[in-house]
Design an enzyme around this catalytic site. Structure first.
Site, mmCIF file in Angstrom:
data_model
loop_
_atom_site.group_PDB
_atom_site.id
_atom_site.type_symbol
_atom_site.label_atom_id
_atom_site.label_comp_id
_atom_site.label_asym_id
_atom_site.label_seq_id
_atom_site.Cartn_x
_atom_site.Cartn_y
_atom_site.Cartn_z
ATOM 1 N N ASP A 47 15.394 95.718 56.341
ATOM 2 C CA ASP A 47 16.315 95.198 57.344
ATOM 3 C C ASP A 47 17.582 96.042 57.389
ATOM 4 O OD1 ASP A 47 14.689 93.174 58.144
ATOM 5 O OD2 ASP A 47 15.766 91.573 57.109
ATOM 6 N N LYS A 69 16.835 93.751 62.600
ATOM 7 C CA LYS A 69 17.121 93.040 63.840
ATOM 8 C C LYS A 69 18.593 92.690 63.820
ATOM 9 C CE LYS A 69 13.987 90.137 65.346
ATOM 10 N NZ LYS A 69 13.400 90.956 66.406
ATOM 11 N N MET A 183 25.420 83.987 59.932
ATOM 12 C CA MET A 183 25.651 84.766 61.151
ATOM 13 C C MET A 183 26.350 83.927 62.233
ATOM 14 S SD MET A 183 24.719 87.730 60.504
ATOM 15 C CE MET A 183 23.707 88.711 59.406
#
Length: 262
Positions: A47, A69, A183
């Site tokens: 990631d 992502k 997030m």
């Protein structure tokens, strides 16, 4: 790789995929099994949030494949990442899928595990320290205490890509338990407004923890009512964890003697 005094590490056969968590950033927070996987893997599919210091622990000849992502930026589709894992395993490679935090805590580990299972690919899951709990602990904020709470809510602070998964912020506010959001930055104003509408007071303690255990780490303590303005003033950005609730207020009791992470 072996560690004296511990049971032997499992073999990493060719054609298998190991789904591993890399923790919040600092390589010293890796599990021994994740470190063993890094030292053994032929391919490391990682990631964007996996720290470069962690990737540097892989074999010198291992192939690094970026599959991160990132919200609001061009990113691989999940189905494409699944195909990479399946194709590399079928090519006889030892494939390490390395994710920040824990693969099964907002890490899409289920998506990949289920795709591997459907394709008949053997896989192993290696848990990691999830940032929502590790970053809070390192900042001196306990997730639970006997005096304040016997539960804690872990939630995603951003919307699902397809828009089908939404969060009932009012219901979370009514629980009266600390909330840890992953997030949260892109939706921060709307999330804060929804929690206030749901019944949380503007004076509710809140903290933003940016880039925990890295050189860009920042800890900003505020209140729910002032959070958006304070985040803007202090330049807080992603990746970050948001902690809301009474446990944030306990931090000040520890700061004098809390040893800094670095």
């Amino acid at each position: 790789m072996s560690f004296p005094g511990l049971p032997p590490m499992p073999d990493f056969p060719t054609g298998e995929v190991w789904l591993a968590g890399a923790g919040p950033g600092d390589p010293r927070l890796l599990t021994l099994l994740a470190l063993h996987a890094l030292a053994t893997a032929d391919d490391i599919v990682h990631d964007a949030l996996v720290d470069s210091r962690v990737l540097g622990l892989g074999r010198a000849d291992a192939k690094l494949i970026a599959a991160g992502k990132r919200g609001g930026r061009p990113s691989p589709h999940q189905r494409d990442i699944n195909e990479i894992l399946i194709e590399r395993a079928r090519a006889g490679r030892r494939v390490l899928r390395l994710k920040g935090g824990d693969p099964f805590v907002f890490g899409r580990g289920w998506d990949e595990a289920s795709a591997l299972a459907a394709a008949g690919i053997r896989f192993r899951v290696i848990p990691g320290l999830t940032a929502g709990l590790a970053a809070t602990a390192l900042a001196g904020i306990p997730a639970t205490t006997r005096e304040t709470n016997h539960a804690v809510v872990l939630a995603a602070g951003h919307r699902a890509e397809d828009g089908t998964l939404t969060t009932d912020w009012a219901a979370l506010a009514r629980l009266g338990q600390p909330i840890v959001l992953y997030m949260p930055m892109t939706q921060l104003p709307g999330t804060v407004a929804a929690l206030l509408r749901g019944g949380l007071s503007e004076g509710t303690p809140a903290a933003l923890l940016q880039s925990a255990t890295t050189e860009n780490e920042q800890v900003m303590v505020s209140t729910l009512g002032a959070l958006v303005a304070d985040a803007r003033k202090n330049g807080i950005g992603s990746p970050a964890i948001l902690v809301i609730g009474a446990v944030v207020g306990l931090r000040r009791q520890l700061l004098r003697n809390l040893v800094g992470w670095r």
